[in-house]
Write an enzyme that holds these catalytic residues in place. Structure first.
Site, mmCIF file in Angstrom:
data_model
loop_
_atom_site.group_PDB
_atom_site.id
_atom_site.type_symbol
_atom_site.label_atom_id
_atom_site.label_comp_id
_atom_site.label_asym_id
_atom_site.label_seq_id
_atom_site.Cartn_x
_atom_site.Cartn_y
_atom_site.Cartn_z
ATOM 1 N N GLY A 16 -9.843 15.084 -10.856
ATOM 2 C CA GLY A 16 -9.616 15.084 -9.417
ATOM 3 C C GLY A 16 -8.820 13.889 -8.968
ATOM 4 O O GLY A 16 -9.317 12.780 -8.994
ATOM 5 N N THR A 17 -7.602 14.074 -8.583
ATOM 6 C CA THR A 17 -6.738 12.958 -8.128
ATOM 7 C C THR A 17 -5.284 13.342 -8.322
ATOM 8 O O THR A 17 -4.957 14.212 -9.116
ATOM 9 C CB THR A 17 -6.953 11.717 -9.027
ATOM 10 O OG1 THR A 17 -8.193 11.130 -8.748
ATOM 11 C CG2 THR A 17 -5.896 10.649 -8.792
#
Lengths: 237, 275
Positions: A16-17
């Site tokens: 996530g990112t």
């Protein structure tokens, strides 16, 4: 999370990112989104994923927040001692190799992808990508995190060497913003850090100031403002 | 200089319960105080038996052939991340000492670590300063031992390696797999190369190929791999090692051919197709 030996080895872990690091004529620009998620919940909507290691070297962290934080803490600690011993600022290469050492040695336990970027007097601006597993690759630009999947084609088309500082920063902001538009695990604000001979500059681009992409609408305070505007009724049967 | 290092005891009480211990080892090797071998031996104490890792960033086939003056080796510059072709400028052919050339497929981080081990090996060899130097046969043997011993600990270096070189007029070409299977031959390949390139080489390789013939033969194999291997990328390097020395070519791309009659309208006349 159990590592099942029969798991599909061809499916990489999604992180996530969105994180980016680019070199330009004179230094580097690092960029990241600001969303930290725990499953479907956004635990922090304004996190700072660009972390300082030394005066002249910063990293972008992706993957497990805990793992990337602990790696960055250890590397900062080692670099501090190294700088004292050396008597001058550490080089970007040394910082990157320390990150690699930890990532590689602990590859079975860590789940973090890191982009190391900085400026030193020997090599100028440099970017190193250190994905899962601990491979180290020096690159003119690097992208990472789950949002980066949406940026491979974009960078293939748009990248050029020797940009100016402003071109590079605009590119980074545009890219993170595009990734945020499509990646559920990326969002919030865009943070950038520019590192060159002169020093370090941090910038902040709030979510509502980013460009609008396909199928996105301009933000309003309320429907009432739209209804009360001089032009036609948007309501219909 | 004092640097803190935490070591965990491999014989972990309660390992039978199957709980995982998470105590990463942090030993920054500023000086060569710990041999790299033991360093990796102390790590990954995830209970007793589960240790096999997974590859993350991988390189695909390497091909090597003997030719008149020495060895020719080819590999593309791709670093795949699962099904994504993430990196397109990974150098998978590297020099080892004066006489050898190493090509690797598999996990790139493990290849980078192997290069560090070999660096140390060559350094010590040079420090003897006795006029002798490790040849390709010796390096191949070292790699075999390293791969096999890691395999026995269920903690492999996830690579398939091709090692070639020339020393004192003798040409040598061998390969080692991640489980320590090793052999020598006139032509070797890793991964898909075994299935696609070696049949071509079995037909067309001959003793004393010229440099031009060798390069053309390797390119024929690499082109085939480009068509049929999903993880292949069209940017490759060819390396040559002879008694006189080693050269690794600049990266370049191969033309591909799609203009066959049979490719134009393959479904004409087929059931369910328009015509």
């Amino acid at each position: 999370m159990d590592h099942d030996a029969t798991a599909d080895v061809n499916a990489p872990h999604s992180m996530g990112t969105t994180i980016i690091g680019v070199t330009y004529n004179g230094g580097v620009v690092l960029g990241a989104d600001s969303r930290t998620s725990t499953g479907m919940y956004v635990a922090n909507r304004a996190s700072d994923k660009i972390t300082q290691l030394t005066d002249n070297v910063y990293i972008c962290r992706s993957g497990s927040a805990a793992d990337s934080q602990i790696v960055s803490d250890y590397v900062r600690y080692f670099l501090h001692q190294h700088t004292i011993q050396l008597g001058q600022p550490a080089t970007v290469k040394v910082a990157a190799n320390l990150v690699r050492l930890l990532s590689y040695s602990n590859k079975n336990m860590l789940q973090t992808g890191i982009i190391v970027g900085g400026w030193d007097k020997y090599e100028g601006g440099k970017i190193y990508g250190i994905p899962l597993g601990g491979t180290i690759l020096e690159q003119p630009f690097a992208i990472g995190g789950s949002g980066s999947s949406y940026l491979y084609g974009f960078f293939d088309q748009v990248w050029k060497d020797n940009m100016t500082k402003d071109e590079a920063e605009q590119l980074v902001v545009k890219a993170v913003s595009l990734a945020i538009a499509r990646d559920g695990a990326s969002g919030g604000v865009v943070r950038t850090v520019i590192i060159n001979e002169e020093g370090v500059t941090r910038n902040f681009y709030p979510g509502d100031k980013l460009p609008l992409w396909h199928d996105e609408l301009e933000a309003h305070d309320s429907l009432l403002d739209i209804l009360n505007a001089s032009n036609p009724e948007p309501m219909s049967t | 200089m004092v640097v803190e290092s935490h070591e965990t005891d491999g014989e972990f009480a309660g390992g039978g319960l199957g709980h995982t211990s998470r105590s990463p080892i942090v030993t920054p090797v500023f000086t060569d105080m710990v041999s790299s071998q033991t360093e990796s031996g102390l790590l990954s104490s995830e209970g007793e038996s589960q240790r096999t890792q997974y590859p993350y960033v991988t390189g695909t086939s390497v091909i090597g052939i003997k030719y008149k003056d020495g060895i020719l080796m080819a590999a593309d510059m791709g670093g795949s991340y699962g099904s994504t072709i993430r990196y397109k400028s990974v150098e998978r052919l590297k020099q080892v000492g004066k006489h050898s050339l190493l090509g690797a497929s598999g996990e790139i981080s493990d290849f980078q670590e192997i290069l560090r081990y070999l660096d140390e090996l060559i350094l010590h060899d040079n420090m003897w300063d006795d006029g002798n130097s490790l040849g390709p046969k010796e390096v191949h043997n070292y790699l075999t031992r390293m791969m096999y011993n890691r395999r026995n600990k269920f903690d492999p270096l996830w690579n398939s390696l091709v090692l070639g070189g020339v020393k004192n007029g003798h040409k040598y070409l061998g390969s080692v797999s991640m489980i320590g299977v090793h052999f020598e031959d006139n032509h070797v390949a890793t991964g898909f190369g075994n299935h696609l390139a070696r049949p071509i080489l079995r037909e067309e390789w001959k003793e004393d190929l010229s440099f031009e013939e060798g390069v053309k033969l390797l390119e024929k194999c690499m082109r085939n791999l480009l068509y049929r291997d999903r993880s292949a990328v069209n940017k490759l390097q060819i390396a040559k090692i002879t008694e006189d020395g080693l050269t690794i070519s600049q990266p370049y791309s191969l033309k591909t051919f799609w203009n066959f009659g049979a490719f134009q309208n393959p479904t004409v006349g087929a059931e369910g197709s328009c015509c």
